[in-house]
Design an enzyme around this catalytic site. Sequence first.
Site, PDB file in Angstrom:
ATOM      1  N   GLY A 187       0.824  -1.208   0.000  1.00  0.00           N
ATOM      2  CA  GLY A 187       0.000   0.000   0.000  1.00  0.00           C
ATOM      3  C   GLY A 187       0.853   1.250   0.000  1.00  0.00           C
ATOM      4  O   GLY A 187       1.903   1.290   0.626  1.00  0.00           O
ATOM      5  N   THR A 221       5.446   1.876   5.969  1.00  0.00           N
ATOM      6  CA  THR A 221       4.038   1.547   6.212  1.00  0.00           C
ATOM      7  C   THR A 221       3.431   2.621   7.097  1.00  0.00           C
ATOM      8  O   THR A 221       4.052   3.068   8.062  1.00  0.00           O
ATOM      9  CB  THR A 221       3.825   0.165   6.873  1.00  0.00           C
ATOM     10  N   ASP A 247       1.134   2.018   8.954  1.00  0.00           N
ATOM     11  CA  ASP A 247       0.641   1.317  10.142  1.00  0.00           C
ATOM     12  C   ASP A 247       1.617   1.355  11.314  1.00  0.00           C
ATOM     13  O   ASP A 247       1.216   1.101  12.453  1.00  0.00           O
ATOM     14  CB  ASP A 247       0.316  -0.139   9.795  1.00  0.00           C
ATOM     15  N   MET A 301      -7.390   4.079   9.804  1.00  0.00           N
ATOM     16  CA  MET A 301      -6.772   2.837   9.328  1.00  0.00           C
ATOM     17  C   MET A 301      -5.965   2.143  10.421  1.00  0.00           C
ATOM     18  O   MET A 301      -5.409   2.796  11.310  1.00  0.00           O
ATOM     19  CB  MET A 301      -5.885   3.114   8.120  1.00  0.00           C
ATOM     20  N   GLY A 302      -5.864   0.836  10.318  1.00  0.00           N
ATOM     21  CA  GLY A 302      -5.136   0.021  11.274  1.00  0.00           C
ATOM     22  C   GLY A 302      -5.924  -1.239  11.580  1.00  0.00           C
ATOM     23  O   GLY A 302      -6.747  -1.245  12.483  1.00  0.00           O
ATOM     24  N   ARG A 303      -5.690  -2.298  10.793  1.00  0.00           N
ATOM     25  CA  ARG A 303      -6.486  -3.520  10.980  1.00  0.00           C
ATOM     26  C   ARG A 303      -6.054  -4.277  12.225  1.00  0.00           C
ATOM     27  O   ARG A 303      -6.883  -4.776  12.972  1.00  0.00           O
ATOM     28  CB  ARG A 303      -6.329  -4.420   9.758  1.00  0.00           C
ATOM     29  N   GLU A 335     -10.007   0.882  12.476  1.00  0.00           N
ATOM     30  CA  GLU A 335     -10.851   0.019  11.635  1.00  0.00           C
ATOM     31  C   GLU A 335     -10.831  -1.425  12.106  1.00  0.00           C
ATOM     32  O   GLU A 335     -11.762  -2.189  11.876  1.00  0.00           O
ATOM     33  CB  GLU A 335     -10.413   0.089  10.165  1.00  0.00           C
ATOM     34  N   GLN A 357      -5.595   9.014   4.238  1.00  0.00           N
ATOM     35  CA  GLN A 357      -4.587   8.863   5.293  1.00  0.00           C
ATOM     36  C   GLN A 357      -3.210   8.517   4.760  1.00  0.00           C
ATOM     37  O   GLN A 357      -2.212   8.796   5.388  1.00  0.00           O
ATOM     38  CB  GLN A 357      -5.019   7.748   6.266  1.00  0.00           C
ATOM     39  N   ARG A 358      -3.186   7.856   3.634  1.00  0.00           N
ATOM     40  CA  ARG A 358      -1.885   7.412   3.118  1.00  0.00           C
ATOM     41  C   ARG A 358      -1.439   8.173   1.881  1.00  0.00           C
ATOM     42  O   ARG A 358      -0.320   7.984   1.417  1.00  0.00           O
ATOM     43  CB  ARG A 358      -1.926   5.910   2.818  1.00  0.00           C
TER      44      ARG A 358
END
Lengths: 405, 405
Positions: free
Chosen positions: B10, B139, B141, B185-187, B242, B297-298
């Site tokens: 991503g 990332t 994340d 975001m952030g699974r 998320e 966000q990205r």
Amino acid sequence: MNIVVAQSGGPTCVINASMLGVFLKGKESDKIQKVYGSLNGIEGLINDNLVDLTATLSEKDVEIIRQTPATVLGSCRYKLPDSEKDSTVYETIVKNMKAHSISAFFYIGGNDSMDTVMKLSKYFKENNLDICAIGVPKTIDNDLVETDHTPGFGSAAKYVTTTMQEIIRDSSVYSIPAVTIVEIMGRDTGWLTASTSLLRVNGEKAPHLIYLPEREFSVNEFLDDIREIQKETPSVIVAVSEGVEITDEEFSGDDFRSGKVDNFGHKYIAGIGRALEEIITNKIGCKVRSIELNVMQRCSSHLASLQDIKEAEKIGGEAVKLALDGLSGKTLVFKRVSINPYKVEISSADVSKIANQVKYFPPEWINEKGNNITDDAIEYFLPLIQGELDIQRENGLPKHYIIKK
Amino acid sequence: MNIVVAQSGGPTCVINASMLGVFLKGKESDKIQKVYGSLNGIEGLINDNLVDLTATLSEKDVEIIRQTPATVLGSCRYKLPDSEKDSTVYETIVKNMKAHSISAFFYIGGNDSMDTVMKLSKYFKENNLDICAIGVPKTIDNDLVETDHTPGFGSAAKYVTTTMQEIIRDSSVYSIPAVTIVEIMGRDTGWLTASTSLLRVNGEKAPHLIYLPEREFSVNEFLDDIREIQKETPSVIVAVSEGVEITDEEFSGDDFRSGKVDNFGHKYIAGIGRALEEIITNKIGCKVRSIELNVMQRCSSHLASLQDIKEAEKIGGEAVKLALDGLSGKTLVFKRVSINPYKVEISSADVSKIANQVKYFPPEWINEKGNNITDDAIEYFLPLIQGELDIQRENGLPKHYIIKK
């Protein structure tokens, strides 16, 4: 004399600039002693909840307010009753205005706020009161009649186009077929969605498809449009107004539209972007993502258009001039007197001509198939998104002004 | 020798800065003749789809690439098979590298890309090939182990905090009770969601509640949390990852989670933000809105963190140094050697230590109730979002670089 300013309806990035325009022009005039702010729109005048801005705001505050999103004075969705039916609230407003020697009311807002200005000025006139009410337009929807464009729209368009351009980059990194649907604000009109056509001026080919509420929408034609673009590029980008409706019988009953009714009686439905996402998944089967730009469209002040800020502030100042000239029941409008170079002049119009009216996106700027915008619209949009404010930051974050209540 | 750089996974706002780091250091070294770019990650090496960056990129291009979001060289989600099971693709890669006299491969990516680097360097070593593979982390994340933080995270955090602050202003204009839920975001990990606690450094009280996937989530406790905050303020702001899951039996079967299965076999569910929106509507009944910050966000490069860009570029250059020192199967990591003033050093780690691992948000930085972040996290986050690039614009829009394929 003293004056009062209030803000109403949905926020924009420059509604505070218009408030500053009223404040600074009021402060500058030797005929005006105090500029009050009414908190939460007209509700502040009803509840006598006013702030003396003249005593409160420093020069530094003014700079920070210029870059603060939403309404520094709060907002409301209050609709005045007809004074013939019930004049109680009008009497309260007048009592509170008189108590503070206020003889001019400035209301920054959209359609509904212009309705308030119209009713108040009518009441003041009918009761021979020496008070005027002036409207200052704002809305990201750009749907007010009589004006070339509305303050707030340019900043929203700058956010939407800049973000759309970034989404296009983000969506184009993979080699597999994908569709990205971006849902943009605009329930009745497609001005903001149409502004994404602006990206073409820098050679961008996307968004490949643009759908506005001004034209009827057919799901099957939409699917054909997508398949057509997919022949040329793996990454298809779609801009769609939130107001676009699915009327095809085949699709309108789908369970992604829950049909629930919310507390206000509105039918609770999934957004059009999400609905189209599901349809593409089912009918085409490629990777698909829908993105709702949501309130960021109206509050991303870090990306406001400087042109928009300047015009919003100027139109606020012009409103004060109207009041000093003894006018009432008026609002300010922009006339574009030159296209290239871009030049606007500010004049006034009867608020009754604007209240409760809607200006739709011109049909001649929509292509025949109803899936894109013609080049003619680009020169209309382009000057409105120019320039950026030099944002003051603290700890890497934009400074915001919060009023002491 | 020649070298090749590729981008994977991503996008982030600074993955191109890392590519530039590799390119510029390669160009500067008299041991390196050509720097190639592999299009669409490792796929470019498999399909011999390379671009000679040394011959392509001008100094002006470099400046524009630094502010271009997503991956200029494209991306992929390709996972290499184990070479013991199938070495065909490895042989193709080596054949193509040899054909272009390439003896170093740099892969900018996250967990999955580190897996590719690990497998390739193992294959190169086992087959006594004089080729090295180096990983460059990225990332949004922030979930890679062994490193203080990851390039790309700081820019995402700057976007999320700046936007959250604007949403707070936007949500606070009315006097009626309202809840705003922002889905971030952030699974698996809550780093990005937790970064919204940063706003407290400037005196912001919201977001009032912050929920991460690292802690179990209870809907009834969540509703109690909301009611508690509503006693103090009409406008409640919630940040939720998320990856937060509703496991309460009472709610998990609700029809807002459609349970449909998409083409890839994933269960198709409404986001957590939207789910919580419906629950609040049903159980509390006040005005409620959910906002998904989505890919912005990205990819919001117009708001990238300058600190992040600089570090990403530097780490790309350090990767080239490792290769020149003859190392392989390594990746670069940041060590924070001083907290105040902030100072990081770059060192290397075995890629096998990082591939397929996850760094969770520290439990000691989550409050006891699991609904907020402690102040200790703020000094960790703060230096990562500092500074802004002076964005070059054309017609009011940021310039983006698009590679000729």
